[in-house]
Design an enzyme around this catalytic site. Structure first.
Site, short mmCIF file in Angstrom:
data_model
loop_
_atom_site.label_atom_id
_atom_site.label_comp_id
_atom_site.label_asym_id
_atom_site.label_seq_id
_atom_site.Cartn_x
_atom_site.Cartn_y
_atom_site.Cartn_z
N HIS A 10 -55.56 -30.80 62.35
CA HIS A 10 -55.33 -31.20 60.96
C HIS A 10 -53.85 -30.92 60.66
O HIS A 10 -53.28 -29.97 61.19
CB HIS A 10 -56.15 -30.34 59.97
CG HIS A 10 -57.62 -30.59 59.99
ND1 HIS A 10 -58.47 -29.86 60.79
CD2 HIS A 10 -58.39 -31.47 59.31
CE1 HIS A 10 -59.71 -30.27 60.58
NE2 HIS A 10 -59.69 -31.25 59.69
N ASP B 125 -53.04 -27.41 59.53
CA ASP B 125 -53.26 -26.36 60.53
C ASP B 125 -52.00 -26.12 61.34
O ASP B 125 -51.67 -24.97 61.64
CB ASP B 125 -54.38 -26.76 61.49
CG ASP B 125 -55.72 -26.88 60.80
OD1 ASP B 125 -56.05 -25.97 60.03
OD2 ASP B 125 -56.42 -27.87 61.03
#
Length: 437
Positions: free
Chosen positions: A101, A104
């Site tokens: 993601h 992240d």
């Protein structure tokens, strides 16, 4: 940079007799199964979020994970160092892919411009590490659910500005995925749903979701991104109902809004369980529609009713999964992506290796078992025989679309009664599977 795992060398295949916990017992990347190597069949990927950002926190306690390479800050430098650690881990594990993601891999800034700048700074390191190790990006995605701005959803939000922000965030995530040579891009509607219909215009929200995906398709073409788009079904959590609730719902949505040619499904085991299905059911639903794209490989706990994201170690699960995957021609774009996390009590860095080794070995066994069952032929022959009445006579005429209701009435009136049914022999078939496992 100092090694994060100095005592661990590259994980090697040592065979089923090995007692070394840091070795593969069944995953032999070069072993050929049904004409392809295990490496080519399984296309393993390590997820960035659980593996490198998971803290082990839960609603009842703080994080437990020991991650000595992480200074706990939200700085770009820490994120860059974490990226280097991630690639050391993935390279030593021997997995060919990873997934992320956007939030992240890089810290979110105070503004979108700052977030994009942070993302670019970390993406530069990701690109360097990909080149150094040969590890590739299976797919990227945007986190459109954690920030409070997405409290009412992203593309389905009642706030048009939030839709615009989400579109801008996905635009950037797609660009970085393209820059890193990603082979796909995934959409997971974490908050694309509702908690109550009392304040929800469902028709309007679903139309907005479709518009959002069409915008993404258009931009994909504009930047020349050739990777596969995926939708990941999940029925609930964090919302009470999510619009991508299961494979059938996703397929219906994609057909209704003329999006099916552009998307395949990324099926997750634990999400299938939450939807009241087995993962094999979801794989068969997607495969029958020509939309089986990739797998988020994990499992839930039968005694717990939520998305526990445990590593898959059940051999029946992996065998059934690979039976369906092989049935539909194997992976052409996606792979086996370990969207799984170590337990809160498994907090040492070495536990990350134990978890992934177990999952990779389980899927290697599942692949070999599925191939053996297919080669044996008894299961396929039983199913073919069960539907034999459709291969000729009135069955073939019905399937070809040439039979009318009047003809079928005449057929049964002349015959008097349908042919006798035969046993489904479920117990026999379960015993047959047990012969291999």
């Amino acid at each position: 940079m100092k090694s994060a795992f100095p005592d661990i060398t590259r994980i090697a295949y040592e065979g089923a007799q090995s007692k070394n916990p840091l070795s593969f017992k069944h995953y032999n990347a070069a072993e050929v199964v049904e004409g392809k190597t295990m490496h080519e069949h399984l296309r393993f990927a390590v997820v960035y979020w659980h593996t490198f950002r998971g803290t082990g926190s839960d609603p009842f306690g703080a994080g437990t994970m020991q991650r000595p390479w992480d200074d706990g800050s939200n700085s770009v430098v820490n994120a860059q160092n974490r990226a280097r650690v991630a690639f050391e881990f993935i390279q030593k594990l021997g997995a060919p892919y990873y997934c992320w993601h956007d939030r992240d891999v890089a810290p979110e800034g105070a503004t979108l411009a700052e977030s994009n700048k942070n993302f670019d700074a970390v993406a530069k390191v990701l690109k360097e590490e990909q080149k150094r190790t040969g590890v590739k990006l299976l797919w990227g995605t945007a986190n459109l659910f954690s920030n409070p701005r997405y409290v009412h959803g992203a593309s389905t939000s009642c706030n048009a500005d939030v839709f615009a922000y989400a579109a801008a965030q996905v635009k950037k995530a797609m660009e970085v995925t393209h820059e890193l040579g990603g082979e796909g891009y995934t959409f997971w509607g974490g908050r694309e749903g509702y908690q109550t219909l009392l304040n929800t215009d469902m028709k309007r929200e679903q139309e907005h979701l479709a518009r959002f995906l069409h915008l993404a398709v258009d931009y994909k073409k504009k930047i020349g991104f050739k990777g596969q788009f995926y939708i990941e079904p999940k029925p609930k959590e964090p919302t009470k109902h999510q619009y991508d609730s299961d494979a059938a719902a996703c397929l219906n949505f994609l057909r209704e809004f003329d999006l099916l040619p552009h998307f395949k499904l990324n099926i997750e085991t634990n999400h299938a369980t939450l939807a009241g299905h087995t993962v094999q059911h979801e794989l068969e639903t997607a495969g029958a529609a020509g939309a089986l794209g990739s797998i988020d490989a994990n499992t839930g706990d039968e005694l717990l009713g939520w998305d526990t994201d445990q590593f898959p170690t059940n051999i029946y699960l992996t065998a059934y999964t690979m039976l369906s995957v092989l049935k539909y021609g194997g992976f052409t774009t996606g792979g086996v992506n370990f969207d799984a996390k170590v337990r809160r009590e498994s907090f040492e860095p070495v536990d990350l290796f134990h978890a992934h080794i177990g999952g990779m070995d389980a899927f290697a066994r599942g692949l070999k078992l599925a191939a053996a069952i297919r080669k044996d032929g008894r299961l396929a022959a039983f199913v073919a025989d069960r539907y034999a009445s459709w291969d000729k006579g009135i069955g073939a005429k019905i399937e070809s679309g040439k039979a009318t209701m009047k003809e079928l009435e005449t057929y049964i009136l002349k015959k008097g009664e349908a042919a006798a049914n035969t046993s489904g022999r479920q117990e026999f078939l379960e015993n047959l599977i047990n012969e291999f496992i």
